[in-house]
Design a protein around this motif. Structure first.
Motif, PDB file in Angstrom:
ATOM      1  N   GLU A  82       0.812  -1.274   0.026  1.00 37.15           N
ATOM      2  CA  GLU A  82       0.112   0.016   0.166  1.00 37.15           C
ATOM      3  C   GLU A  82       0.752   1.169  -0.026  1.00 37.15           C
ATOM      4  O   GLU A  82       0.675   2.089  -0.787  1.00 37.15           O
ATOM      5  CB  GLU A  82      -0.863   0.082   1.243  1.00 37.15           C
ATOM      6  CG  GLU A  82      -1.841   1.308   1.439  1.00 37.15           C
ATOM      7  CD  GLU A  82      -2.674   1.230   2.355  1.00 37.15           C
ATOM      8  OE1 GLU A  82      -3.666   2.107   2.722  1.00 37.15           O
ATOM      9  OE2 GLU A  82      -2.381   0.376   3.591  1.00 37.15           O
ATOM     10  N   VAL A  83       1.789   1.358   0.883  1.00 36.00           N
ATOM     11  CA  VAL A  83       2.705   2.431   0.935  1.00 36.00           C
ATOM     12  C   VAL A  83       3.659   2.492  -0.260  1.00 36.00           C
ATOM     13  O   VAL A  83       3.613   3.577  -0.731  1.00 36.00           O
ATOM     14  CB  VAL A  83       3.676   2.160   2.177  1.00 36.00           C
ATOM     15  CG1 VAL A  83       4.645   3.524   2.132  1.00 36.00           C
ATOM     16  CG2 VAL A  83       2.859   2.435   3.286  1.00 36.00           C
ATOM     17  N   LYS A  84       4.269   1.549  -0.751  1.00 36.78           N
ATOM     18  CA  LYS A  84       4.906   1.449  -2.079  1.00 36.78           C
ATOM     19  C   LYS A  84       4.284   1.937  -3.271  1.00 36.78           C
ATOM     20  O   LYS A  84       4.819   2.831  -3.993  1.00 36.78           O
ATOM     21  CB  LYS A  84       5.714   0.067  -2.350  1.00 36.78           C
ATOM     22  CG  LYS A  84       6.636  -0.169  -1.367  1.00 36.78           C
ATOM     23  CD  LYS A  84       7.168  -1.868  -1.641  1.00 36.78           C
ATOM     24  CE  LYS A  84       8.138  -1.484  -2.670  1.00 36.78           C
ATOM     25  NZ  LYS A  84       8.900  -2.968  -3.062  1.00 36.78           N
ATOM     26  N   LYS A  85       2.969   1.602  -3.401  1.00 38.07           N
ATOM     27  CA  LYS A  85       2.058   2.088  -4.421  1.00 38.07           C
ATOM     28  C   LYS A  85       1.797   3.596  -4.203  1.00 38.07           C
ATOM     29  O   LYS A  85       1.955   4.289  -5.238  1.00 38.07           O
ATOM     30  CB  LYS A  85       0.737   1.267  -4.411  1.00 38.07           C
ATOM     31  CG  LYS A  85      -0.056   1.827  -5.757  1.00 38.07           C
ATOM     32  CD  LYS A  85      -1.488   1.074  -5.746  1.00 38.07           C
ATOM     33  CE  LYS A  85      -2.304   1.557  -7.071  1.00 38.07           C
ATOM     34  NZ  LYS A  85      -2.444   2.909  -7.173  1.00 38.07           N
ATOM     35  N   ALA A  86       1.511   3.992  -3.086  1.00 34.14           N
ATOM     36  CA  ALA A  86       1.167   5.342  -2.882  1.00 34.14           C
ATOM     37  C   ALA A  86       2.376   6.213  -3.223  1.00 34.14           C
ATOM     38  O   ALA A  86       2.474   7.549  -3.758  1.00 34.14           O
ATOM     39  CB  ALA A  86       0.672   5.669  -1.603  1.00 34.14           C
ATOM     40  N   VAL A  87       3.576   5.851  -2.838  1.00 34.51           N
ATOM     41  CA  VAL A  87       5.040   6.582  -3.066  1.00 34.51           C
ATOM     42  C   VAL A  87       5.172   6.497  -4.667  1.00 34.51           C
ATOM     43  O   VAL A  87       5.809   7.648  -4.967  1.00 34.51           O
ATOM     44  CB  VAL A  87       6.334   5.872  -2.321  1.00 34.51           C
ATOM     45  CG1 VAL A  87       7.489   6.458  -2.813  1.00 34.51           C
ATOM     46  CG2 VAL A  87       6.119   6.203  -0.760  1.00 34.51           C
ATOM     47  N   ALA A  88       4.934   5.560  -5.228  1.00 33.87           N
ATOM     48  CA  ALA A  88       5.303   5.461  -6.657  1.00 33.87           C
ATOM     49  C   ALA A  88       4.348   6.309  -7.393  1.00 33.87           C
ATOM     50  O   ALA A  88       4.878   7.125  -8.365  1.00 33.87           O
ATOM     51  CB  ALA A  88       4.939   3.888  -7.190  1.00 33.87           C
ATOM     52  N   ASP A  89       3.025   6.542  -6.919  1.00 33.30           N
ATOM     53  CA  ASP A  89       2.227   7.473  -7.836  1.00 33.30           C
ATOM     54  C   ASP A  89       2.593   8.992  -7.422  1.00 33.30           C
ATOM     55  O   ASP A  89       2.354   9.707  -8.214  1.00 33.30           O
ATOM     56  CB  ASP A  89       0.712   7.088  -7.113  1.00 33.30           C
ATOM     57  CG  ASP A  89      -0.062   5.890  -7.338  1.00 33.30           C
ATOM     58  OD1 ASP A  89       0.639   5.064  -8.440  1.00 33.30           O
ATOM     59  OD2 ASP A  89      -0.735   5.373  -6.979  1.00 33.30           O
ATOM     60  N   SER A  90       2.980   8.948  -6.092  1.00 34.13           N
ATOM     61  CA  SER A  90       3.413  10.431  -5.789  1.00 34.13           C
ATOM     62  C   SER A  90       4.605  10.748  -6.595  1.00 34.13           C
ATOM     63  O   SER A  90       4.632  12.060  -7.073  1.00 34.13           O
ATOM     64  CB  SER A  90       3.706  10.512  -4.257  1.00 34.13           C
ATOM     65  OG  SER A  90       2.446  10.382  -3.726  1.00 34.13           O
ATOM     66  N   LEU A  91       5.574   9.843  -6.794  1.00 37.84           N
ATOM     67  CA  LEU A  91       6.935  10.242  -7.482  1.00 37.84           C
ATOM     68  C   LEU A  91       6.505  10.502  -9.009  1.00 37.84           C
ATOM     69  O   LEU A  91       7.018  11.306  -9.493  1.00 37.84           O
ATOM     70  CB  LEU A  91       7.924   9.261  -7.403  1.00 37.84           C
ATOM     71  CG  LEU A  91       8.354   8.950  -5.900  1.00 37.84           C
ATOM     72  CD1 LEU A  91       9.270   7.887  -5.915  1.00 37.84           C
ATOM     73  CD2 LEU A  91       9.155  10.259  -5.835  1.00 37.84           C
ATOM     74  N   THR A  92       5.510   9.758  -9.438  1.00 36.55           N
ATOM     75  CA  THR A  92       4.977  10.036 -11.005  1.00 36.55           C
ATOM     76  C   THR A  92       4.606  11.267 -11.153  1.00 36.55           C
ATOM     77  O   THR A  92       4.852  12.082 -12.031  1.00 36.55           O
ATOM     78  CB  THR A  92       4.092   8.875 -11.291  1.00 36.55           C
ATOM     79  OG1 THR A  92       4.589   7.488 -11.259  1.00 36.55           O
ATOM     80  CG2 THR A  92       3.607   9.172 -12.725  1.00 36.55           C
ATOM     81  N   GLU A  93       3.563  11.981 -10.040  1.00 40.60           N
ATOM     82  CA  GLU A  93       3.095  13.188 -10.096  1.00 40.60           C
ATOM     83  C   GLU A  93       4.250  14.349 -10.080  1.00 40.60           C
ATOM     84  O   GLU A  93       4.119  15.025 -10.575  1.00 40.60           O
ATOM     85  CB  GLU A  93       2.045  13.527  -9.328  1.00 40.60           C
ATOM     86  CG  GLU A  93       1.144  14.583  -9.188  1.00 40.60           C
ATOM     87  CD  GLU A  93       0.160  14.699  -7.994  1.00 40.60           C
ATOM     88  OE1 GLU A  93      -0.412  15.925  -7.846  1.00 40.60           O
ATOM     89  OE2 GLU A  93      -0.050  13.965  -7.668  1.00 40.60           O
ATOM     90  N   VAL A  94       5.130  13.926  -9.090  1.00 40.71           N
ATOM     91  CA  VAL A  94       6.224  14.917  -8.739  1.00 40.71           C
ATOM     92  C   VAL A  94       7.056  15.322 -10.115  1.00 40.71           C
ATOM     93  O   VAL A  94       7.392  16.241 -10.515  1.00 40.71           O
ATOM     94  CB  VAL A  94       6.935  14.472  -7.855  1.00 40.71           C
ATOM     95  CG1 VAL A  94       8.457  15.263  -7.812  1.00 40.71           C
ATOM     96  CG2 VAL A  94       6.387  14.510  -6.539  1.00 40.71           C
ATOM     97  N   ARG A  95       7.242  13.974 -10.998  1.00 37.48           N
ATOM     98  CA  ARG A  95       8.168  14.102 -12.076  1.00 37.48           C
ATOM     99  C   ARG A  95       7.360  14.888 -13.033  1.00 37.48           C
ATOM    100  O   ARG A  95       8.399  15.451 -14.030  1.00 37.48           O
ATOM    101  CB  ARG A  95       8.657  12.947 -12.545  1.00 37.48           C
ATOM    102  CG  ARG A  95       9.391  11.762 -11.788  1.00 37.48           C
ATOM    103  CD  ARG A  95       9.541  10.420 -12.328  1.00 37.48           C
ATOM    104  NE  ARG A  95      10.448   9.906 -11.226  1.00 37.48           N
ATOM    105  CZ  ARG A  95      10.085   8.627 -10.589  1.00 37.48           C
ATOM    106  NH1 ARG A  95       8.602   8.244 -10.898  1.00 37.48           N
ATOM    107  NH2 ARG A  95      10.753   7.991 -10.052  1.00 37.48           N
TER     108      ARG A  95
END
Length: 771
Positions: A82-95
């Protein structure tokens, strides 16, 4: 000139006040529409850290900007799906955020950044620009992108160079003003007399800070710039106005109407204020000679507010005094007492006479005290406090503590090492050299970890992340940076033609800043002391008085430095101030020196102008010192008290650098106005006697005269060259143009204005005059 300006302000008082209102409102509106933002520019030309940055910009454009650490903490498991997916989604938005060059996941690819217990992870967001050029909107957008991670129940904190907090009002200014009101009420005993310096200082402060905001749109000014400028502007604004108002009240008591006493006050105390203020401005702007933009911009901000206070002191202040007229002492909160000139010995007279009878014990005791207070200065360590000194309720502080606890203190400020191995080697040889350098770096004392090198596209340059064992502001980290530059890197690349290696990153840049300022401090202080010596020589037509002033100012500043080191570096009583022990901010000593030397000139000129005024009138060296101190001690004590409470109130600010600066100024002013002015000055002047006013006749003729200086006139003290001219002091016109029957400047009774030696009424009124 000052008299003419004062008369204009008196005649056109409402016009002057209206123009000031328009200027303040116009500058405020201009600052809101066109003012810039504040950020810290630590760019250092010709430094090793700048060379590392230049290499990054050329070879690793995605890595050349400053970064933001994103620290994710979960009491359960930060590697849960759950945390890893949320982090991945956030990093995609940040990029996809404007201004972001890259965003690295804590889970890979590449080395993972997850703590051993699996509860903390650290992602890195790299921006396209350095911190000073990163828009606040880009930083906020990148932070908001991690909201989904918080939704999982994880804690998300941020750290890094891009998180610069602009210093706005913190409430300390209001507390300082409230304390200043109480001090002024005690000093003046009158509500109206208290209001005038406050209103003058506030008008000047608003105008000065508006100018600072406008200047921030043209040049980069540090985040602490507006608070430091407000601190200095508020302190000197009240201080300068207080000196002029005091001299104005003395003239009214001597029988002058307000229309006469205001120009007299401006031509005497006002001139002292101009000399002192000009010295502050010149000393602060001299920081530009050092060539460090960050320090120079802080000096510019402070100089703008001081300039505004000087403008207010010679235009707005006379107009306000004219508005109140002879009602200035109405609404009294206590009965006024005026000892000087009343025909009786005041407490200040008795104190000074006591010191003059025993000058050597007081001279030695005060000197030993100042030297003892200055002793901690010899262990001074310059640097830049890391986020461990940030306020506890900030995200930077929480991120720092999480990283320190779970990864080690070195990860809060890792070093960046670039190594260009030249263009002659094959890719295989370069990889071998890069691996060999990594091994050497790992073996270096003080290194906790070295991440695998990243080669640039051409395959000739390697980039290393070197993690120190200590935090960024520890002495061991500074020693590591010097060890890498002096021993490790030269040995690793010296056999390859065209090869070069550099140590960079925010930590190395802060160390370079401290080293540069440490090297430049000596000559800068020499320049400021020399400038002050020349100005005092012209002002007092003496060589000994300026030399005495320079030595005493150095002692008082050194004592203040020592106390700052003991508190902010050693940690003695730091908890009482809410400060964390650490290195002394690298730019603080040089800024403090520039400001303090100018401020001490204020008291020096104000006091010694009165002493010289009495000496030129009577030729009595001892009596002139007693009368000068008696005439100025109360106002200098009041002015110093205002500064101490104003500067001290900034301990409530949440920036360590502001706390340090305010504390250093408060301590230095307290030492200067008490131990120096009331003990050291009278004892030294008693030992020197007439020699204090010695000046070679050829140099006397060569010295220029300051604008507004009176021509030769008056009584020459017997046997002294100092009396060759009665001009050249801020008090030369203090022999008031008396009304009929008021006496002459050199009255036979030896009192100012030649007043008869009668006992003045307890409330200080002149017989026959309205209160």
């Amino acid at each position: 000139m000052l008299s003419s300006l004062a008369r204009f302000s008196v005649r056109h008082r409402w016009l002057v006040i209206a123009l000031w209102l328009l200027a303040v409102l116009g500058a405020g509106l201009a600052a809101r529409s066109s003012g810039g933002e504040f950020s810290n520019d630590l760019t250092l030309s010709d430094s090793d850290s700048q060379a590392a940055y230049d290499t990054l910009r050329e070879r690793y454009p995605d890595m050349s900007g400053d970064g933001m650490q994103v620290v994710i903490h979960n009491d359960g498991d930060v590697t849960s799906p759950e945390v890893k997916k949320a982090v991945a989604d956030s990093l995609t938005e940040v990029r996809g955020t404007d201004g972001v060059a890259a965003a690295q996941s804590p889970y890979g690819p590449g080395p993972a950044m997850v703590s051993e217990d699996g509860r903390t992870a650290m992602a890195t967001v790299r921006f396209e620009e350095r911190a000073k050029d990163v828009p606040a909107e880009s930083v906020e957008a990148a932070q908001e992108a991690f909201a989904p991670v918080r939704d999982t129940g994880a804690q998300v904190e941020f750290g890094g160079a891009v998180l610069q907090t602009e210093s706005g009002p913190s409430g300390s200014e209001a507390i300082g003003l409230a304390a200043a009101v109480l001090v002024l009420l005690v000093a003046f005993g009158s509500v109206f007399a208290m209001v005038v310096p406050l209103v003058t200082a506030l008008f000047a402060l608003v105008l000065g800070l508006s100018a600072v905001h406008l200047a921030a749109g043209l040049t980069t000014i540090g985040t602490s710039g507006p608070v430091v400028a407000a601190m200095i502007g508020l302190g000197v604004g009240i201080d300068y106005a207080l000196l002029v108002v005091t001299r104005h009240r003395e003239a009214m008591r001597a029988g002058h109407a307000p229309a006469e006493s205001i120009p007299l006050a401006l031509s005497t105390a006002g001139r002292s204020v101009l000399v002192a203020g000009a010295t502050v401005i010149v000393a602060i702007l001299s920081l530009y000679l050092i060539g460090i933009p960050f320090v120079s911009a802080l000096g510019l901000a402070s100089a703008l507010t001081v300039a505004a206070t000087l403008l207010a002191a010679v235009t707005l202040l006379p107009a306000l005094l004219a508005v109140f007229g002879d009602r200035l002492d109405r609404f009294r909160v206590r009965r006024l007492r005026f000892d000087h000139g009343s025909g009786r010995a005041s407490g200040w007279h008795r104190w000074t006479a006591h010191i003059q009878r025993h000058p050597w014990p007081y001279l030695l005791a005060s000197t030993v005290t100042l030297v003892a207070l200055a002793l901690p200065l010899f262990s001074l360590r310059l640097g830049t406090a890391d986020d461990g000194s940030a306020p506890e309720d900030t995200t930077q502080r929480r991120a720092y503590e999480l990283v320190t606890d779970d990864f080690g203190p070195g990860w809060t400020g890792p070093l960046v090492v670039t190594a260009d191995f030249g263009g002659d080697g094959s890719p295989t040889e370069v990889r071998e050299q890069a691996a060999g350098l990594r091994t050497e770096l790992e073996k270096t004392a003080g290194v906790a970890e070295v991440r695998p090198p990243q080669l640039d596209e051409s395959g000739t340059t390697a980039l290393y992340t070197v993690v120190p064992e200590g935090s960024p502001d520890e002495e061991s980290t500074e020693e590591l940076v010097h060890r890498l530059r002096d021993d490790v890197l030269p040995g690793a690349v010296e056999d390859t033609e065209g090869a070069e290696a550099h140590v960079g990153g925010s930590t190395a840049t802060a160390i370079d800043l401290a080293d540069r300022l440490g090297r430049e401090m000596g000559w800068f202080m020499t320049f400021v002391v020399g400038l002050s010596f020349l100005l005092l020589t012209v002002e007092f037509r003496s060589l000994v008085v300026p030399l005495k002033a320079a030595v005493m100012n150095l002692l008082s500043v050194g004592a203040a430095y020592g106390v700052v080191v003991a508190v902010f570096q050693w940690g003695w009583g730091a908890g009482l101030l809410g400060a964390e022990p650490g290195p002394v901010e690298s730019f603080a000593p040089i800024m403090l020196f520039a400001v303090l030397f100018g401020l001490s000139m204020d008291y020096e000129v104000f006091l010694l102008s009165r002493v010289r005024e009495e000496y030129l009138r009577t030729g009595d060296t001892g009596g002139s010192v007693r009368d000068g101190i008696a005439a100025t001690a109360r106002v200098i004590t009041a002015a110093a008290s205002v500064m101490v409470v104003v500067f001290g109130s900034f301990q409530l600010n949440d920036q360590r650098v502001v706390n340090l600066f305010g504390f250093g100024l408060a301590v230095a002013i307290a030492i200067d106005a008490t131990l120096v002015r009331l003990v050291l000055v009278p004892s030294v002047m008693a030992v020197l006697g007439r020699a204090a006013w010695w000046m070679p006749r050829p140099l006397q003729r060569l010295l220029p005269r300051l604008p507004g200086e009176a021509a030769d006139k008056g009584r020459q003290p017997a046997g002294g060259t100092a009396g060759d001219t009665a001009g050249g002091t801020a008090g030369d016109t203090a022999g008031y143009e008396r009304p009929a029957g008021a006496g002459t400047p050199g009255g036979a009774n030896g009192t100012p204005g030649g007043q008869p030696p009668h006992r003045a009424p307890e409330d200080g009124r002149v017989p026959g005059k309205r209160p």
